[in-house]
Design a protein around this motif. Structure first.
Motif, short mmCIF file in Angstrom:
data_model
loop_
_atom_site.label_atom_id
_atom_site.label_comp_id
_atom_site.label_asym_id
_atom_site.label_seq_id
_atom_site.Cartn_x
_atom_site.Cartn_y
_atom_site.Cartn_z
N SER A 1 0.84 -1.20 0.00
CA SER A 1 0.00 0.00 0.00
C SER A 1 0.87 1.25 0.00
O SER A 1 1.91 1.31 0.67
CB SER A 1 -0.92 0.02 1.23
N ALA A 2 0.45 2.27 -0.73
CA ALA A 2 1.18 3.54 -0.74
C ALA A 2 0.98 4.26 0.59
O ALA A 2 -0.07 4.11 1.23
CB ALA A 2 0.69 4.41 -1.89
N PRO A 3 1.95 5.04 1.03
CA PRO A 3 1.78 5.82 2.27
C PRO A 3 0.58 6.73 2.16
O PRO A 3 0.26 7.27 1.09
CB PRO A 3 3.08 6.61 2.37
N ALA A 4 -0.12 6.91 3.28
CA ALA A 4 -1.36 7.67 3.29
C ALA A 4 -1.12 9.15 3.02
O ALA A 4 -0.14 9.73 3.48
CB ALA A 4 -2.06 7.49 4.63
N VAL A 5 -2.02 9.74 2.27
CA VAL A 5 -1.99 11.19 2.00
C VAL A 5 -3.21 11.85 2.64
O VAL A 5 -3.08 12.79 3.42
CB VAL A 5 -1.95 11.46 0.48
N ASP A 6 -4.41 11.37 2.32
CA ASP A 6 -5.64 11.92 2.90
C ASP A 6 -6.02 11.09 4.13
O ASP A 6 -6.84 10.17 4.05
CB ASP A 6 -6.76 11.90 1.86
N VAL A 7 -5.44 11.43 5.26
CA VAL A 7 -5.62 10.63 6.47
C VAL A 7 -7.06 10.74 6.98
O VAL A 7 -7.67 9.73 7.38
CB VAL A 7 -4.63 11.07 7.56
N ARG A 8 -7.61 11.95 6.99
CA ARG A 8 -8.97 12.14 7.50
C ARG A 8 -9.96 11.28 6.73
O ARG A 8 -10.84 10.63 7.33
CB ARG A 8 -9.36 13.62 7.42
N ARG A 9 -9.84 11.26 5.42
CA ARG A 9 -10.76 10.47 4.61
C ARG A 9 -10.61 8.98 4.92
O ARG A 9 -11.62 8.26 4.99
CB ARG A 9 -10.49 10.73 3.14
N ALA A 10 -9.37 8.52 5.12
CA ALA A 10 -9.15 7.11 5.43
C ALA A 10 -9.77 6.75 6.78
O ALA A 10 -10.35 5.66 6.93
CB ALA A 10 -7.65 6.81 5.43
N VAL A 11 -9.67 7.63 7.77
CA VAL A 11 -10.25 7.36 9.09
C VAL A 11 -11.77 7.30 8.98
O VAL A 11 -12.43 6.42 9.57
CB VAL A 11 -9.80 8.42 10.11
N LEU A 12 -12.36 8.24 8.26
CA LEU A 12 -13.81 8.24 8.10
C LEU A 12 -14.28 6.98 7.37
O LEU A 12 -15.34 6.42 7.69
CB LEU A 12 -14.25 9.47 7.32
N ARG A 13 -13.50 6.51 6.40
CA ARG A 13 -13.86 5.28 5.70
C ARG A 13 -13.81 4.08 6.64
O ARG A 13 -14.66 3.18 6.58
CB ARG A 13 -12.91 5.07 4.51
N ASP A 14 -12.83 4.07 7.53
CA ASP A 14 -12.74 3.01 8.52
C ASP A 14 -13.97 3.03 9.44
O ASP A 14 -14.60 1.99 9.69
CB ASP A 14 -11.46 3.18 9.34
N LEU A 15 -14.34 4.22 9.92
CA LEU A 15 -15.47 4.34 10.83
C LEU A 15 -16.78 3.96 10.15
O LEU A 15 -17.72 3.49 10.80
CB LEU A 15 -15.56 5.77 11.36
N ALA A 16 -16.85 4.15 8.83
CA ALA A 16 -18.10 3.87 8.11
C ALA A 16 -18.27 2.39 7.79
O ALA A 16 -19.35 1.99 7.32
CB ALA A 16 -18.13 4.68 6.81
N GLN A 17 -17.25 1.57 8.05
CA GLN A 17 -17.35 0.15 7.68
C GLN A 17 -18.54 -0.53 8.34
O GLN A 17 -19.18 -1.38 7.75
CB GLN A 17 -16.06 -0.59 8.06
#
Length: 601
Positions: A347-363
Motif C-alpha cells: 500500500s502507498a503511504p497515506a496522503v488523505d488521512v482524515r478520509r481514510a479514518v472516516l472510511r474506517d469508521l463507516a465500515q
C-alpha cells in the motif's frame, strides 16, 4: 510438613494468575506450607500497566475484562470482573462504551491479589516492594536459589518464576542519537515508551510538537494532551463530534511510516460467526523436509490471504440474497481485501488521512460488515498460526527479519489491536478543530542548528516544531533493558537471548527480543541446559519447542498456548516439587544440542 519457598518476580496480572492457580491447587492440604515471595516494585496485582494512579482517560485496549488469565476450575475463586464492576461508578468515556479505564481495572486486580493472599492458610504470600537484581544457585546442584533484591534483601528459595511482563526498555542507539541532537540544537525529545501523565506534562501548551507513530500509544497521548487538559467533546446537530479546546493544548503534528492510525476495534457486542477450522493454513500445507526453510512472503502469506478471502466469501454466502450482488469471485475478493485497504505491504503511504479514518469508521454501516468481521477473525487466527510457525522454527531467519518482523507483525497490530471507535471519532474532531494536523505516511524529521523540522506525504513541506515524541512502545530489545536481573542472566550465560527482529536503521547489533525457555517453561542457559528450579512466562519469553531444539520436525503446531495453559505447566511442576518433598528434580541436567540452540536463538 514440607516447606516450599517460591520467588515470583513480577506481581502484576501474570504473577497474580500464577498465585491463584497455586493457591487453588493446594486447597485443603494443610500439612504442606508454601511461601510465595512476590517481588513487585509497583502495585501488587495491578503492576505498572494497570497502576491505579494513572489518568482516567487511559482506557483498556479491549472491551472484555482482564479475565483471560484468571480461571475458575482448579484454582482459588476470584470475583468475576463484570460482576465486580456492576454497581460501581467510575469516570469512563461516554464515547467509548464498554472500555473501562485502566486504573479501574487496576483496582480490581489489587482486590483479587489481596483476596488470594488470604485465601489459603497453606499458602503464605509475602510482598517485596523492590526489584530483583541477581539470581544464582545457592548450592552445587542448583536446587536452592538465592535471589538478591535492589533493597539488599536476599531470598533463599526452592524455585524462581520470572513473570515481569514487558521488560523495562532502555533507550536504543538510534534514540540516543536523536536525544543528543535535541540537546545540541535546543529542542525537546522523548524516546519511545509507555504513555504516562509525566510524558504528556513535559510537552508545552500552545507550541507545535510532532508525534512519530500512530498506534495505541499515540492515541493515548493525544487524549492526555487534549481531553486530559480540560478539552471537551460534544455532539453537534449533525450527530458528529465537535471538540471544544481548553487553550492548554499544543498544536500536534502526527505521522508515521504508513500514515494511518490503527484500525478501530469492532463495536462491543457485535457477534461474529466465524469458522474455527482453517481452509488453507493447515498442518498438511507444510513439508517437514523444508523445516526452517519456508519463506513467509512466497509460502505463507498467500495462505493467509486465502484464509481471509475464504472467510469473507463463506459468510457472504450465509447472508442470503444480498450475496448475489457479489457473485463474481474477483469482486468478492476485492471486497474481502477492503477491510485491510491501506495496510497491506504494497500500500502507498497515506496522503488523505482524515478520509481514510472516516472510511474506517463507516465500515460498520456497510451491508457486508458481518462478512468483514469474519475476515478479521480469520486474520487473527492466521496471525496466531504465523507466530507459531515463527516460534517453532519453520521460517528461514532471513524471512523472519525481512517479512515477519519487517512488515507482517506491524501490519497485524495495526489491523487487530486498534483503539475504540470513539477514539477515532475524537481524532477526526481534533483535526477539524485544528489541534491535530496530519503529516501522513513516510514521515521524516531533520535536526539542524536552526531547529527541528518534520514532514510527510500529507504536508505541504517541512514544518518547524519544538518537540519530537516517539509515540510508540519501545521495541523489545533486552540488550538495552533497564531490568537488572535480565541483564545479569544474559551476561552470565544463565539465560539465552533470542534475536530474530530487525535492527533499527543504523544500529549494528541485532536486538534481543526474548529469553529462551524449553517446552516446560524452564529457563535455558548457555549450552542449552534447562534449569530445574527456574521458570519464566510472559511476553519476554520465547518457548523453544522440542522440534526446534532437535533441528527437525514432523508437522508444525499452528496455535500458541493460552497464558493460563502456560501457567498450569509451571504450577504443575511447582506442585510436583512439593509432592516429592523437594528432592532433586529428575532430569535436572536436561540439555539439547548446541547447534539446535544456535539455530533457534
Amino acid at each position: 510438613m514440607t516447606d516450599l519457598r517460591v520467588a515470583m518476580v513480577g506481581g502484576g496480572p501474570r504473577g497474580t494468575a500464577l498465585v491463584q492457580q497455586l493457591t487453588g491447587r493446594l486447597r485443603g492440604n494443610q500439612e504442606d506450607l508454601v511461601r510465595v515471595h512476590v517481588v513487585e516494585p509497583g502495585e501488587p496485582g495491578a503492576g505498572q500497566v494497570w497502576a491505579t494512579s494513572q489518568p482516567t482517560e487511559l482506557l483498556m485496549n479491549s472491551p472484555s475484562g482482564p479475565t483471560d488469565l484468571l480461571v475458575s476450575e482448579g484454582s482459588a475463586a476470584v470475583p468475576d470482573f463484570a460482576g465486580w464492576l456492576a454497581g460501581r461508578t467510575f469516570d469512563g468515556d461516554e464515547f467509548c462504551p464498554g472500555f473501562t479505564p485502566r486504573r479501574t481495572v487496576g483496582r480490581y486486580l489489587r482486590e483479587v491479589f489481596d483476596r488470594l493472599s488470604r485465601a489459603n492458610p497453606a499458602v503464605r504470600v509475602v510482598v517485596h516492594n523492590s526489584t530483583a537484581v541477581r539470581l544464582r544457585d545457592a548450592d552445587n546442584v542448583g536446587d536452592r536459589q538465592l535471589l538478591e533484591l535492589a533493597d539488599g534483601t536476599e531470598l533463599h528459595v526452592d524455585a524462581v518464576v520470572l513473570a515481569q511482563g514487558h521488560a523495562s526498555a532502555g533507550i536504543s542507539p538510534t534514540e540516543q542519537r536523536w536525544a543528543a541532537a535535541a540537546e545540541r540544537h535546543g529542542w525537546n525529545y522523548q524516546p519511545s515508551g509507555m504513555t504516562t501523565a509525566d510524558r504528556a506534562a513535559a510537552l508545552p501548551a500552545g507550541r507545535p510538537i510532532a508525534l512519530r507513530g500512530f498506534g495505541l500509544a499515540a492515541i493515548d497521548l493525544l487524549t492526555l494532551l487534549t481531553k486530559g487538559r480540560g478539552g471537551r467533546f460534544a455532539v453537534d446537530s449533525g450527530r458528529s463530534l465537535r471538540y471544544l479546546p481548553s487553550g492548554d493544548e499544543p498544536t500536534i503534528w502526527i505521522g508515521s511510516r504508513r500514515g494511518l492510525p490503527h484500525r478501530a476495534k469492532p463495536p462491543p457486542g457485535r457477534p461474529v460467526s466465524a469458522r474455527q477450522t482453517p481452509w488453507f493454513l493447515t498442518q498438511e500445507a507444510f513439508d517437514p523436509a523444508k523445516y526452517a526453510c519456508y519463506d513467509f512472503r512466497s509460502d505463507v502469506w498467500p495462505l493467509v490471504r486465502a484464509e481471509v478471502s475464504a472467510a469473507y466469501r463463506h459468510h457472504v454466502r450465509a447472508m442470503g440474497s444480498w450475496s448475489r450482488r457479489l457473485a463474481l469471485p474477483h469482486a468478492t475478493f476485492r471486497r474481502a481485501d477492503g477491510w485491510w485497504e491501506g495496510y497491506l505491504p504494497d500500500s502507498a503511504p497515506a496522503v488523505d488521512v482524515r478520509r481514510a479514518v472516516l472510511r474506517d469508521l463507516a465500515q460498520c454501516q456497510l451491508p457486508d460488515y458481518p462478512a468483514r468481521l469474519a475476515a478479521r477473525s480469520a486474520f487473527v487466527r492466521a496471525t496466531e498460526a504465523v507466530i507459531a510457525l515463527h516460534h517453532g522454527g519453520w521460517l528461514s531467519r532471513r524471512s523472519v527479519e525481512r517479512d515477519v518482523a519487517g512488515w507482517f507483525e506491524p501490519m497485524s497490530s495495526a489491523l487487530t489491536s486498534g483503539p475504540p471507535r470513539g477514539r477515532l471519532q475524537q481524532l477526526v474532531a481534533l483535526a477539524d478543530a485544528g489541534v491535530v494536523r496530519f503529516l501522513g505516511g513516510a514521515m521524516a524529521a531533520r535536526s539542524s542548528t536552526s531547529g527541528l523540522r518534520v514532514w510527510g506525504m500529507a504536508s505541504s513541506g517541512p514544518t518547524a516544531v519544538d518537540a519530537l515524541v516517539e509515540a510508540r512502545l519501545a521495541s523489545p530489545d533486552l540488550a538495552h533493558t533497564r531490568d537488572r536481573l535480565i541483564c545479569e542472566l544474559l551476561s552470565s550465560g544463565s539465560a539465552i537471548g533470542v534475536t530474530d527482529g530487525l535492527s533499527n536503521p543504523g544500529d549494528a547489533h541485532r536486538p534481543i527480543t526474548a529469553i529462551a525457555v524449553d517446552h516446560r517453561q524452564r529457563l535455558l542457559s548457555r549450552g542449552g541446559r534447562a534449569h530445574p528450579r527456574r521458570w519464566a512466562v510472559g511476553p519476554l519469553v520465547r518457548r523453544l519447542p522440542p522440534s526446534a531444539m532437535a533441528g527437525a520436525a514432523s508437522r508444525p503446531e499452528l496455535s500458541v498456548p493460552a497464558p493460563r495453559q502456560v501457567d498450569t505447566v509451571v504450577v504443575d511442576q511447582l506442585v510436583g516439587l512439593l509432592e516429592r518433598g523437594l528432592s532433586r528434580t529428575p532430569g535436572a541436567a536436561d540439555a539439547f544440542a548446541s547447534t539446535a540452540i544456535r539455530s533457534a536463538s
